[in-house]
Scaffold this active site. Structure first.
Site, PDB file in Angstrom:
ATOM      1  N   LEU A 118       0.762  -1.168   0.280  1.00  0.00           N
ATOM      2  CA  LEU A 118       0.059  -0.006  -0.016  1.00  0.00           C
ATOM      3  C   LEU A 118       0.790   1.200   0.049  1.00  0.00           C
ATOM      4  O   LEU A 118       0.322   2.490   0.236  1.00  0.00           O
ATOM      5  CB  LEU A 118      -1.051   0.029   1.063  1.00  0.00           C
ATOM      6  CG  LEU A 118      -1.841  -1.270   1.309  1.00  0.00           C
ATOM      7  CD1 LEU A 118      -2.828  -1.040   2.166  1.00  0.00           C
ATOM      8  CD2 LEU A 118      -2.716  -1.293  -0.028  1.00  0.00           C
TER       9      LEU A 118
ATOM     10  N   SER B 184       3.656   2.435   1.952  1.00  0.00           N
ATOM     11  CA  SER B 184       3.695   2.996   3.376  1.00  0.00           C
ATOM     12  C   SER B 184       5.060   3.634   3.328  1.00  0.00           C
ATOM     13  O   SER B 184       5.253   4.838   3.909  1.00  0.00           O
ATOM     14  CB  SER B 184       3.730   2.202   4.403  1.00  0.00           C
ATOM     15  OG  SER B 184       4.724   1.044   4.427  1.00  0.00           O
TER      16      SER B 184
ATOM     17  N   ALA C 102       4.648   6.935   1.440  1.00  0.00           N
ATOM     18  CA  ALA C 102       4.008   7.942   2.029  1.00  0.00           C
ATOM     19  C   ALA C 102       4.807   8.641   3.257  1.00  0.00           C
ATOM     20  O   ALA C 102       4.635   9.718   3.470  1.00  0.00           O
ATOM     21  CB  ALA C 102       2.732   7.003   2.644  1.00  0.00           C
TER      22      ALA C 102
ATOM     23  N   ASP D  41       4.828   4.786  -6.438  1.00  0.00           N
ATOM     24  CA  ASP D  41       4.477   4.924  -4.989  1.00  0.00           C
ATOM     25  C   ASP D  41       4.760   6.387  -4.718  1.00  0.00           C
ATOM     26  O   ASP D  41       3.727   7.029  -3.896  1.00  0.00           O
ATOM     27  CB  ASP D  41       5.251   4.248  -4.150  1.00  0.00           C
ATOM     28  CG  ASP D  41       4.855   2.534  -4.183  1.00  0.00           C
ATOM     29  OD1 ASP D  41       4.088   2.289  -5.244  1.00  0.00           O
ATOM     30  OD2 ASP D  41       5.110   1.741  -3.446  1.00  0.00           O
TER      31      ASP D  41
HETATM   32  O1  PMV Z   1       4.590  -2.908  -2.764  1.00  0.00           O
HETATM   33  P1  PMV Z   1       4.477  -1.325  -2.876  1.00  0.00           P
HETATM   34  O2  PMV Z   1       3.414  -0.951  -2.347  1.00  0.00           O
HETATM   35  O3  PMV Z   1       5.733  -0.740  -2.654  1.00  0.00           O
HETATM   36  O4  PMV Z   1       4.305  -1.403  -4.588  1.00  0.00           O
HETATM   37  C1  PMV Z   1       5.379  -1.896  -5.352  1.00  0.00           C
HETATM   38  C2  PMV Z   1       5.079  -1.591  -6.858  1.00  0.00           C
HETATM   39  C3  PMV Z   1       5.924  -2.302  -7.759  1.00  0.00           C
HETATM   40  O5  PMV Z   1       5.742  -2.146  -9.226  1.00  0.00           O
HETATM   41  C4  PMV Z   1       6.153  -3.788  -7.502  1.00  0.00           C
HETATM   42  C5  PMV Z   1       7.497  -1.709  -7.767  1.00  0.00           C
HETATM   43  C6  PMV Z   1       7.766  -0.394  -8.230  1.00  0.00           C
HETATM   44  O6  PMV Z   1       8.584   0.585  -7.990  1.00  0.00           O
HETATM   45  O7  PMV Z   1       6.747   0.217  -8.898  1.00  0.00           O
END
Ligand code: PMV
Length: 321
Positions: free
Chosen positions: A100, A102, A105, A146
């Site tokens: 999500l 975090s 954020a 993110d």
């Molecule tokens: O796991 P999260 O919330 O940090 O999402 C990562 C998203 C990915 O596509 C797997 C990695 C990225 O850097 O885009």
């Protein structure tokens, strides 16, 4: 003196986004909030995170301390006259390692708290550059999705390498959609799943390129479905996205099973969200009534869920547990 960073859910395109395929994500109103205080003149500034009972200093060897140092350094390089060293106290309203966003954020909340205290207003590109210095410490090779959503919120398509003159983040306007977000009970390491996908790419380059093209087509379909309010089509795209992510080895048996439970309870589609290897799944539902059915089916399985309504670009989003 305070700053906020949004958490996010990726609707489609996680992992593929690292390799230049666009992805669609939405900001969550929960995330991180931080407050900057004047630093103690005789000691290095600290970053404290209340719910985790953690307090770090730049360069203390911890990942958080290293990330804090990277962010402080990036701010100072861009604004040597105005950026000052301060201690920061942060509060998280999202679980960590859940897909999500975090860490992004938190980084954005820290950046905004420091900027607010120093009276610095930044544009998106510069904020993204500093937030990425933080995020690299945790994710190795982050696409930037993110941090972009932590900064901007809303519902948007993100592109790591946009065409010349195009923005990285493009708002998607459409009718609000309702998602049920549920945690699988296991934490996932995005750094590990991203490294595993990179290894797969190196060992099977042709199959990988085909999968990337399939992700690109799915993201395109999903964006059109969002703009047109075509919920069935969006749900199918979720299911196909989950099939592709499973083939890349980033799902888990529990995430797969939860997707099945959600579909069985009336969800139009379900998939993992974010890095995978644990963390959360999202299920698309038609309305609040179906959301309740999906949540109660997941709770029979012992899985906590919350519901979020993602509105038209940058309008109200509500989350309820
Ligand atoms: O796991 P999260 O919330 O940090 O999402 C990562 C998203 C990915 O596509 C797997 C990695 C990225 O850097 O885009």
């Amino acid at each position: 003196m305070s700053g906020h960073g949004n958490g996010k859910v990726i609707l489609l395109g996680e992992h593929a986004v690292v390799y230049g395929v666009p992805a669609i994500a939405a900001g969550l109103s929960s995330g991180a909030t931080a407050v900057a205080r004047a630093a103690n003149a005789t000691a290095a500034p600290t970053l404290s995170i209340a719910p985790w009972s953690v307090s770090v200093r730049p360069g203390d060897g911890s990942a958080l301390g290293t990330a804090f140092e990277a962010l402080v350094r990036a701010r100072r390089e861009l604004d040597p006259q105005r950026a000052t060293d301060r201690s920061v106290e942060a509060t998280m309203t999202l679980p960590g390692s859940a897909g999500l966003g975090s860490s992004a954020a938190l980084g954005v909340a820290v950046l905004r708290a420091l900027d607010h205290a120093d009276d610095i207003a930044r544009d998106f590109a510069q904020s993204q550059q500093i937030a990425l210095a933080w995020e690299r410490v945790f994710h190795g090779n982050p696409s930037g999705i993110d941090t972009a959503l932590a900064l901007a919120g809303g519902l948007a398509r993100f592109h790591r390498q946009p065409a010349a003159g195009q923005p990285a983040l493009v708002s998607i306007e459409g009718a609000p959609i309702t998602l049920v977000v549920a945690h699988s009970g296991a934490s996932g390491s995005t750094k590990e799943t991203v490294a595993n996908v990179a290894a797969l790419r190196a060992s099977q380059p042709e199959a990988f390129a085909e999968a990337l093209a399939a992700f690109g087509a799915l993201v395109h379909t999903a964006e059109r479905a969002l703009r047109e309010g075509a919920l069935e089509s969006l749900g199918e795209a979720f299911d196909e996205g989950q099939t592709l992510l499973r083939a890349w080895g980033v799902s888990t048996p529990e995430l797969d099973a939860m997707c099945e439970v959600a579909r069985g309870a009336g969800a139009l589609g379900a998939k993992l969200t974010g890095g995978g290897g644990g963390g959360c799944m999202i299920a698309l539902v038609r309305d609040e009534h179906d959301a309740e059915r999906v949540r109660s089916a997941l709770s029979v399985r012992g899985r906590e869920a919350f519901e979020t309504t993602i509105g038209a670009a940058h309008t109200a989003r509500k989350e309820k547990t």
